[in-house]
Design a protein around this motif. Structure first.
Motif, PDB file in Angstrom:
ATOM      1  N   ALA A 346       0.818  -1.220   0.000  1.00 30.54           N
ATOM      2  CA  ALA A 346       0.000   0.000   0.000  1.00 30.54           C
ATOM      3  C   ALA A 346       0.847   1.263   0.000  1.00 30.54           C
ATOM      4  CB  ALA A 346      -0.945  -0.006   1.198  1.00 30.54           C
ATOM      5  N   GLN A 347       2.094   1.175   0.441  1.00 25.61           N
ATOM      6  CA  GLN A 347       2.968   2.347   0.470  1.00 25.61           C
ATOM      7  C   GLN A 347       3.524   2.694  -0.920  1.00 25.61           C
ATOM      8  OE1 GLN A 347       5.966   2.221   3.647  1.00 25.61           O
ATOM      9  NE2 GLN A 347       4.819   0.585   4.625  1.00 25.61           N
ATOM     10  N   GLY A 348       3.392   1.767  -1.847  1.00 20.60           N
ATOM     11  CA  GLY A 348       4.016   1.946  -3.151  1.00 20.60           C
ATOM     12  C   GLY A 348       3.529   3.142  -3.935  1.00 20.60           C
ATOM     13  N   TYR A 349       2.236   3.444  -3.852  1.00 21.12           N
ATOM     14  CA  TYR A 349       1.657   4.552  -4.622  1.00 21.12           C
ATOM     15  C   TYR A 349       2.473   5.830  -4.438  1.00 21.12           C
ATOM     16  CZ  TYR A 349      -1.815   8.023  -6.140  1.00 21.12           C
ATOM     17  OH  TYR A 349      -2.454   9.070  -6.766  1.00 21.12           O
ATOM     18  N   PHE A 350       2.719   6.196  -3.204  1.00 17.97           N
ATOM     19  CA  PHE A 350       3.430   7.447  -2.920  1.00 17.97           C
ATOM     20  C   PHE A 350       4.926   7.327  -3.216  1.00 17.97           C
ATOM     21  CE2 PHE A 350      -0.299   7.239  -0.161  1.00 17.97           C
ATOM     22  CZ  PHE A 350      -0.960   8.397  -0.533  1.00 17.97           C
ATOM     23  N   MET A 351       5.499   6.136  -3.017  1.00 19.87           N
ATOM     24  CA  MET A 351       6.935   5.972  -3.239  1.00 19.87           C
ATOM     25  C   MET A 351       7.290   6.076  -4.726  1.00 19.87           C
ATOM     26  SD  MET A 351       7.707   2.954  -0.430  1.00 19.87           S
ATOM     27  CE  MET A 351       9.493   3.078  -0.489  1.00 19.87           C
ATOM     28  N   PHE A 352       6.449   5.521  -5.594  1.00 16.94           N
ATOM     29  CA  PHE A 352       6.730   5.601  -7.030  1.00 16.94           C
ATOM     30  C   PHE A 352       6.540   7.020  -7.551  1.00 16.94           C
ATOM     31  CE2 PHE A 352       5.807   1.004  -6.658  1.00 16.94           C
ATOM     32  CZ  PHE A 352       6.996   0.536  -7.184  1.00 16.94           C
ATOM     33  N   LEU A 353       5.509   7.704  -7.086  1.00 14.93           N
ATOM     34  CA  LEU A 353       5.301   9.092  -7.504  1.00 14.93           C
ATOM     35  C   LEU A 353       6.442   9.979  -7.030  1.00 14.93           C
ATOM     36  CD1 LEU A 353       1.456   9.536  -6.928  1.00 14.93           C
ATOM     37  CD2 LEU A 353       2.667   9.056  -9.070  1.00 14.93           C
ATOM     38  N   ALA A 354       6.933   9.743  -5.816  1.00 17.16           N
ATOM     39  CA  ALA A 354       8.058  10.524  -5.300  1.00 17.16           C
ATOM     40  C   ALA A 354       9.311  10.298  -6.143  1.00 17.16           C
ATOM     41  CB  ALA A 354       8.319  10.163  -3.838  1.00 17.16           C
ATOM     42  N   ALA A 355       9.524   9.064  -6.583  1.00 20.63           N
ATOM     43  CA  ALA A 355      10.698   8.759  -7.408  1.00 20.63           C
ATOM     44  C   ALA A 355      10.645   9.498  -8.741  1.00 20.63           C
ATOM     45  CB  ALA A 355      10.789   7.259  -7.640  1.00 20.63           C
ATOM     46  N   LEU A 356       9.465   9.566  -9.343  1.00 21.50           N
ATOM     47  CA  LEU A 356       9.320  10.288 -10.606  1.00 21.50           C
ATOM     48  C   LEU A 356       9.582  11.780 -10.413  1.00 21.50           C
ATOM     49  CD1 LEU A 356       6.184   8.452 -12.009  1.00 21.50           C
ATOM     50  CD2 LEU A 356       8.474   8.406 -12.988  1.00 21.50           C
ATOM     51  N   ASN A 357       9.101  12.318  -9.316  1.00 18.31           N
ATOM     52  CA  ASN A 357       9.342  13.733  -9.037  1.00 18.31           C
ATOM     53  C   ASN A 357      10.834  14.017  -8.837  1.00 18.31           C
ATOM     54  OD1 ASN A 357       6.675  14.671  -9.177  1.00 18.31           O
ATOM     55  ND2 ASN A 357       6.233  13.990  -7.099  1.00 18.31           N
ATOM     56  N   ARG A 358      11.530  13.110  -8.150  1.00 18.03           N
ATOM     57  CA  ARG A 358      12.973  13.300  -7.958  1.00 18.03           C
ATOM     58  C   ARG A 358      13.712  13.265  -9.292  1.00 18.03           C
ATOM     59  NH1 ARG A 358      12.050   9.771  -3.539  1.00 18.03           N
ATOM     60  NH2 ARG A 358      12.759   7.996  -4.791  1.00 18.03           N
ATOM     61  N   ALA A 359      13.262  12.389 -10.196  1.00 22.37           N
ATOM     62  CA  ALA A 359      13.955  12.221 -11.474  1.00 22.37           C
ATOM     63  C   ALA A 359      13.887  13.464 -12.343  1.00 22.37           C
ATOM     64  CB  ALA A 359      13.372  11.026 -12.230  1.00 22.37           C
ATOM     65  N   THR A 360      12.824  14.248 -12.184  1.00 22.88           N
ATOM     66  CA  THR A 360      12.654  15.431 -13.037  1.00 22.88           C
ATOM     67  C   THR A 360      13.326  16.678 -12.483  1.00 22.88           C
ATOM     68  OG1 THR A 360      10.521  15.896 -11.959  1.00 22.88           O
ATOM     69  CG2 THR A 360      10.486  14.579 -13.984  1.00 22.88           C
ATOM     70  N   ARG A 361      13.896  16.596 -11.282  1.00 22.88           N
ATOM     71  CA  ARG A 361      14.615  17.747 -10.741  1.00 22.88           C
ATOM     72  C   ARG A 361      15.905  17.966 -11.526  1.00 22.88           C
ATOM     73  NH1 ARG A 361      14.259  15.757  -4.461  1.00 22.88           N
ATOM     74  NH2 ARG A 361      11.997  16.019  -4.186  1.00 22.88           N
TER      75      ARG A 361
END
Length: 381
Positions: A346-361
């Motif tokens: 259940a924690q995956g939803y936020f962890m994957f979105l956070a990873a995508l946000n980090r990648a675009t910095r």
């Protein structure tokens, strides 16, 4: 955010993970603009993926694994020879991938263990940042358990895994449970990606064993196990079945391969016999079904999965279709393992979105010696 996928087309694991992430991204309001899928002359894009993936799909040649036609054992030497023989079309594929990324201009590329991704970023350096997702990246984790010996298979597995992730901003290692990250490897441990079709199911206690048989040798072992235990109700999905429900006798029925029906049967069975593929083991764990895991011969990754699955309490590993071993294990199975796994998932939803946000910095571009630096790191590891 506009996301482009790169997906290994071998098997179903990486393809179903891509479908699962696409569901997450659509819910979050992001746009998956397409998928580049690695194929071979013998392996096209599977229908289950092309029918459910809503964005354009670009099939691109990528060297595949070679298996023994009789035993379904992985043949590393023939796999290496095949890769060498196809070096020219592979180079054309790298340029095709680079050109497609630059033309589509995604905000980020998500690579599901496709070697085309790592080698394109190593040699041709597309403009978009890339992150890589796979269970295989747990091989770079200090606590990941591996089979004793098998030095050659281990090095070949690590080399192949490295080749998929050159140039990645971050590696997301899918894991059965929470583990510490490995900053030196750019590695973050995340939950598995599971399809909504699975998570929507409501498991019930069953009275039959379910088997997923892909190896010809396992079919023979299944029949032998059935003769030794004729009182045990078994349903088996395998590619040689002549129809949806091929009744062999009162307690054995074969079923043609069907992903949706297989999940429905899994939700109703009491235990499962399968190979040690990460995806199928995760599905069994989510539904709370004990598993007997039989790694494919010479398949180092599945051998690792079997060890890691036992550590996580998923089931028991064996080198053959040993029903006695599964029946002995079943009373020891702890249902709380499945509950903890569901909470982790259940924690995956936020962890994957956070990873995508980090990648675009904005980040500093790799230096001109990036590829050489990574090769030296590979040789030292």
């Amino acid at each position: 955010m506009r996301i482009l996928f790169l997906v290994q087309g071998e098997g179903r694991g990486h393809l179903t993970q891509a479908l699962s992430l696409a569901q997450i991204l659509r819910i979050a309001g992001h746009e998956v603009i397409g998928a580049i899928v690695g194929i071979t002359a013998e392996r096209s894009v599977p229908a289950f993926f092309s029918e459910k993936f809503t964005a354009p799909i670009l099939p691109v040649f990528s060297p595949g694994l070679v298996y023994n036609a009789g035993t379904n054992a992985l043949e590393p030497f023939k796999t290496t020879l095949m890769a060498i023989r196809t070096i020219r079309p592979f180079w054309r594929s790298l340029r095709q991938v680079r050109d497609h990324i630059d033309a589509q201009r995604p905000d980020v590329v998500v690579n599901f263990f496709e070697m085309l991704g790592g080698m394109t970023y190593a040699l041709l350096r597309p403009s978009a940042p890339m992150i890589c997702i796979a269970h295989q990246y747990m091989a770079f984790h200090r606590d990941f358990q591996r089979p004793e010996g098998q030095w050659l298979y281990r090095q070949a597995f690590k080399l192949n895994t490295r080749l998929t992730c050159f140039g990645a901003q971050e590696l997301l290692a899918l894991s059965f449970d929470k583990q510490p990250d490995e900053p030196n490897e750019r590695l973050r441990v995340v939950p598995p990606l599971l399809r909504q079709e699975l998570t929507d199911l409501k498991p019930t206690p069953g009275d039959f064993l379910l088997a997923y048989v892909t190896q010809p040798g396992l079919k023979v072992e299944l029949q032998k196990a059935h003769k030794q235990n004729p009182e045990i109700q078994m349903d088996a999905f395998h590619s040689d079945a002549t129809g949806p429900d091929q009744v062999i006798d009162e307690t054995l029925t074969y079923h043609a391969i069907d992903g949706k029906r297989f999940l429905e049967f899994m939700a109703r069975c009491k235990a499962i016999v399968t190979t040690a593929g990460f995806e199928s083991v995760c599905e069994a764990l989510y539904l709370g079904k004990p598993a007997l895991m039989i790694p494919q011969p010479n398949h180092f990754e599945q051998a690792c999965n079997a060890i890691d699955s036992q550590r996580a309490g998923v089931g028991v590993a064996s080198d053959c279709f040993d029903l006695d071993q599964l029946l002995t294990y079943m009373p020891q199975y702890d249902p709380q393992v499945s509950e903890r796994f569901r909470a982790w998932h259940a924690q995956g939803y936020f962890m994957f979105l956070a990873a995508l946000n980090r990648a675009t910095r904005p980040t500093r571009k790799p230096s001109g010696g990036f590829f050489q630096t990574r090769v030296r790191h590979l040789l030292r590891s």
